[in-house]
Design a protein around this motif. Structure first.
Motif, PDB file in Angstrom:
ATOM      1  N   ALA A 146      15.784  15.677  47.901  1.00 29.75           N
ATOM      2  CA  ALA A 146      16.557  14.473  47.591  1.00 29.75           C
ATOM      3  C   ALA A 146      17.484  14.716  46.397  1.00 29.75           C
ATOM      4  N   ALA A 147      16.991  15.432  45.389  1.00 30.23           N
ATOM      5  CA  ALA A 147      17.826  15.723  44.219  1.00 30.23           C
ATOM      6  C   ALA A 147      19.023  16.598  44.605  1.00 30.23           C
ATOM      7  N   ARG A 148      18.803  17.597  45.468  1.00 34.36           N
ATOM      8  CA  ARG A 148      19.908  18.443  45.926  1.00 34.36           C
ATOM      9  C   ARG A 148      20.910  17.638  46.744  1.00 34.36           C
ATOM     10  N   LEU A 149      20.408  16.732  47.561  1.00 36.19           N
ATOM     11  CA  LEU A 149      21.306  15.890  48.353  1.00 36.19           C
ATOM     12  C   LEU A 149      22.132  14.980  47.448  1.00 36.19           C
ATOM     13  N   HIS A 150      21.506  14.431  46.412  1.00 34.36           N
ATOM     14  CA  HIS A 150      22.239  13.598  45.455  1.00 34.36           C
ATOM     15  C   HIS A 150      23.355  14.390  44.788  1.00 34.36           C
ATOM     16  N   SER A 151      23.084  15.656  44.489  1.00 37.27           N
ATOM     17  CA  SER A 151      24.084  16.475  43.780  1.00 37.27           C
ATOM     18  C   SER A 151      25.331  16.730  44.618  1.00 37.27           C
ATOM     19  N   ILE A 152      25.224  16.592  45.944  1.00 34.07           N
ATOM     20  CA  ILE A 152      26.392  16.804  46.804  1.00 34.07           C
ATOM     21  C   ILE A 152      26.894  15.482  47.393  1.00 34.07           C
ATOM     22  N   GLY A 153      26.450  14.366  46.806  1.00 32.73           N
ATOM     23  CA  GLY A 153      26.988  13.067  47.180  1.00 32.73           C
ATOM     24  C   GLY A 153      26.296  12.371  48.327  1.00 32.73           C
ATOM     25  N   ILE A 154      25.178  12.893  48.811  1.00 30.32           N
ATOM     26  CA  ILE A 154      24.413  12.243  49.892  1.00 30.32           C
ATOM     27  C   ILE A 154      23.282  11.467  49.243  1.00 30.32           C
ATOM     28  N   GLU A 155      23.459  10.142  49.116  1.00 26.15           N
ATOM     29  CA  GLU A 155      22.511   9.319  48.371  1.00 26.15           C
ATOM     30  C   GLU A 155      21.741   8.341  49.245  1.00 26.15           C
ATOM     31  N   THR A 156      22.223   8.063  50.447  1.00 24.04           N
ATOM     32  CA  THR A 156      21.548   7.109  51.317  1.00 24.04           C
ATOM     33  C   THR A 156      21.239   7.751  52.663  1.00 24.04           C
ATOM     34  N   ALA A 157      20.386   7.083  53.417  1.00 25.66           N
ATOM     35  CA  ALA A 157      20.042   7.577  54.748  1.00 25.66           C
ATOM     36  C   ALA A 157      21.265   7.577  55.661  1.00 25.66           C
ATOM     37  N   LEU A 158      22.187   6.622  55.449  1.00 24.85           N
ATOM     38  CA  LEU A 158      23.381   6.567  56.290  1.00 24.85           C
ATOM     39  C   LEU A 158      24.288   7.760  56.045  1.00 24.85           C
ATOM     40  N   THR A 159      24.522   8.123  54.781  1.00 22.43           N
ATOM     41  CA  THR A 159      25.377   9.280  54.501  1.00 22.43           C
ATOM     42  C   THR A 159      24.732  10.563  55.007  1.00 22.43           C
ATOM     43  N   LEU A 160      23.403  10.632  54.984  1.00 25.75           N
ATOM     44  CA  LEU A 160      22.734  11.805  55.538  1.00 25.75           C
ATOM     45  C   LEU A 160      22.903  11.840  57.053  1.00 25.75           C
ATOM     46  N   ALA A 161      22.796  10.681  57.709  1.00 23.68           N
ATOM     47  CA  ALA A 161      22.961  10.630  59.163  1.00 23.68           C
ATOM     48  C   ALA A 161      24.369  11.026  59.581  1.00 23.68           C
ATOM     49  N   GLN A 162      25.345  10.792  58.705  1.00 24.87           N
ATOM     50  CA  GLN A 162      26.733  11.117  59.016  1.00 24.87           C
ATOM     51  C   GLN A 162      27.090  12.563  58.698  1.00 24.87           C
ATOM     52  N   ALA A 163      26.159  13.320  58.117  1.00 23.46           N
ATOM     53  CA  ALA A 163      26.420  14.728  57.797  1.00 23.46           C
ATOM     54  C   ALA A 163      26.421  15.567  59.068  1.00 23.46           C
ATOM     55  N   HIS A 164      27.073  16.720  58.984  1.00 20.34           N
ATOM     56  CA  HIS A 164      27.169  17.620  60.129  1.00 20.34           C
ATOM     57  C   HIS A 164      25.862  18.404  60.253  1.00 20.34           C
ATOM     58  N   PRO A 165      25.092  18.229  61.339  1.00 20.15           N
ATOM     59  CA  PRO A 165      23.766  18.869  61.445  1.00 20.15           C
ATOM     60  C   PRO A 165      23.767  20.382  61.230  1.00 20.15           C
ATOM     61  N   PRO A 166      24.676  21.168  61.849  1.00 18.43           N
ATOM     62  CA  PRO A 166      24.647  22.616  61.606  1.00 18.43           C
ATOM     63  C   PRO A 166      24.865  22.984  60.137  1.00 18.43           C
ATOM     64  N   TRP A 167      25.711  22.203  59.450  1.00 14.47           N
ATOM     65  CA  TRP A 167      25.926  22.468  58.023  1.00 14.47           C
ATOM     66  C   TRP A 167      24.660  22.174  57.223  1.00 14.47           C
TER      67      TRP A 167
END
Length: 329
Positions: free
Chosen positions: A93-114
């Motif tokens: 979660a801390a690593r995700l926050h550092s790249i701007g992914i703070e909510t479940a929605l922004t994570l769902a919108q991320a590119h899965p292979p990346w």
């Protein structure tokens, strides 16, 4: 829980919700336990729905989500911190926050292979599950472990060799029991000792030793004996206050696929049968009369290595002596 666990697959949404309301009322009527139900197309979304149902009385304990296209799903994901997603730990979660992914929605919108490239295939599955693509089988059974580790921090730091020998025996015995439960044999034993890294004013030590077993085995006595020899190699002559020890069983193989090399001592059929019978009896006794009813060597209850449980909650479902008492006046 979701509809796959309830066994209501194929029902319409309204009918499914009605069944779930009836189910939770029945459970509460007969047990007095409140139940919440989350319904969704994937396990990860179902857990988020269940969490929402628990926290919002207006749902009456049942909440249903659709896939990522549903406005209700998007709204819930948008207000769910990424750290609250099932399977996302604090460091991730801390690593995700550092790249701007703070909510479940922004994570769902991320590119899965990346996500897979930057993190892991496990987090990629989480992303796909948030989008409504089922990636986690409800009935999947865990594979046999490739290694088995048993370790505990001591209740108090200690430099007593007797205490640490007891702890190593206990951990080795527990590891051997878990080894038999998955029908495996171990080829080597590792013993680890560690001091408290936060007590910098004390001497520090973090070392481990790996010793091979004479042959692949699940016999507690052979594993404990090898672990004690490893501890003897680890032991320092000067006094060091240790905080933790652990025993790891390595080079695991299936009990039906044992292969000896030219340097290992074969075991006769009679010896193997006696060993299997003895271990089965040991496990049966500990299952019937409680863990550590029969142990290899003494395990003192008040030794420094034993865990402290001063703030443990009451074990009402497993201990008669801790059941609450009710008196009529």
């Amino acid at each position: 829980m979701d509809e796959s666990w309830l066994g209501f697959e194929g029902l319409e949404a309204s009918t499914l919700a009605a069944h779930c309301h009836a189910l939770r009322k029945t459970v509460y009527q007969w047990t007095g336990l409140p139940v919440s139900v989350g319904i969704a197309p994937t396990r990860t979304l179902a857990k988020l729905a269940n969490r929402h149902a628990k926290r919002h009385p207006a749902t009456d304990g049942v909440f249903m989500l659709g896939d990522i296209k549903s406005p209700d799903t998007q709204a819930l994901l948008a207000r769910t911190p990424v750290g609250d997603i099932w399977g996302v730990g604090g460091r991730v979660a801390a690593r995700l926050h550092s790249i701007g992914i703070e909510t479940a929605l922004t994570l769902a919108q991320a590119h899965p292979p990346w996500i897979r490239q930057q993190f892991s295939v496990v987090l990629e599955r989480t992303v796909r599950e948030l989008c409504g693509v089922s990636c986690i089988d409800m009935n999947e059974s865990p594979d046999s472990r490739k290694m088995i580790m048993t370790s505990r921090s001591f209740g108090r730091v200690t430099s007593s060799r007797r205490d640490i020998e007891e702890a190593v025996r206990a951990h080795a015995s527990r590891s051997a029991q878990r080894l038999r439960a998955q029908r495996s044999l171990a080829g080597a034993v590792m013993v680890m000792l560690r001091t408290n890294p936060h007590m910098r004013h004390l001497a520090q030590d973090h070392d481990r030793v790996v010793l091979p077993l004479p042959r692949p085995t699940d016999n507690t006595f052979e594993i404990v004996a090898t672990a004690q020899r490893a501890l003897a190699r680890l032991w320092k002559p000067h006094r060091i206050l240790y905080q933790k020890c652990g025993v790891q069983l390595m080079d695991l193989m299936d009990v039906d696929g044992q292969q000896l090399d030219v340097f290992q001592t074969p075991q006769s059929d009679d010896e193997r049968q006696r060993s299997d019978h003895l271990m089965a009896t040991l496990d049966q006794l500990n299952t019937r009369f409680g863990r550590n009813a029969v142990t290899v060597g003494v395990q003192r209850r008040n030794a420094d290595w034993q865990l402290r449980c001063g703030h443990r909650s009451n074990r009402w479902t497993t201990r008669w002596t801790e059941l609450p008492a009710a008196r009529l006046t």
